[in-house]
Design a protein around this motif. Sequence first.
Motif: not given
Length: 126
Positions: A36-40, A44-50, A63-67, A85-86
Motif C-alpha cells: 500500500w502506498f499513499r499520496q497526499a 511525493q507518494r510514499e510506501g505505507v505497508s507491505c 509513521s503507521v506502525k502500531g496503527r 487511530n487515524l
Amino acid sequence: EVQFVESGGGLVQAGGSLRLSCTRSGVSFNNYDIAWFRQAPGKQREGVSCIGVSVGRTYYADSVKGRFSISSDNAKTAVYLQMNNLKPEDTAVYYCVFSDCADYLRPGVTPLYRGWGQGTQVTVSS
C-alpha cells in the motif's frame, strides 16, 4: 492492462478507523509482495505497508506502525489495510500495487508491474 481496484476509503474523524480493500479480478496474489502506498496533496507518494502474501510477513512505515495492519484473505485474492487511530496527516489517496517488500519504502519507487490504479481517497478531519 488491469490495475488493482482499491476501495474502502472515506471521510472519518481523527481517531476513527477505516478498512481498505485491494483486489484484482481473477488474479491470485500468492507468491507476490503487495504494498500500500499513499499520496497526499503536494507530496511525493510514499510506501505505507507491505505484505509477502505467500508467507504472510508484514512490514510497516514508522509513521503507521502500531496503527495500521495489513493482511490478505485465505484465497490470496484480496489484500486489506486496517487503519485505526487515524490522524489528519493520514489524509491521502491510497494505492495498492505489486511491489518488493525489501524496497517499497525507497522514495520514488514504482510498482513492479501493472502500474498505479485509481486509488481510494482517505480524508481524516481534525
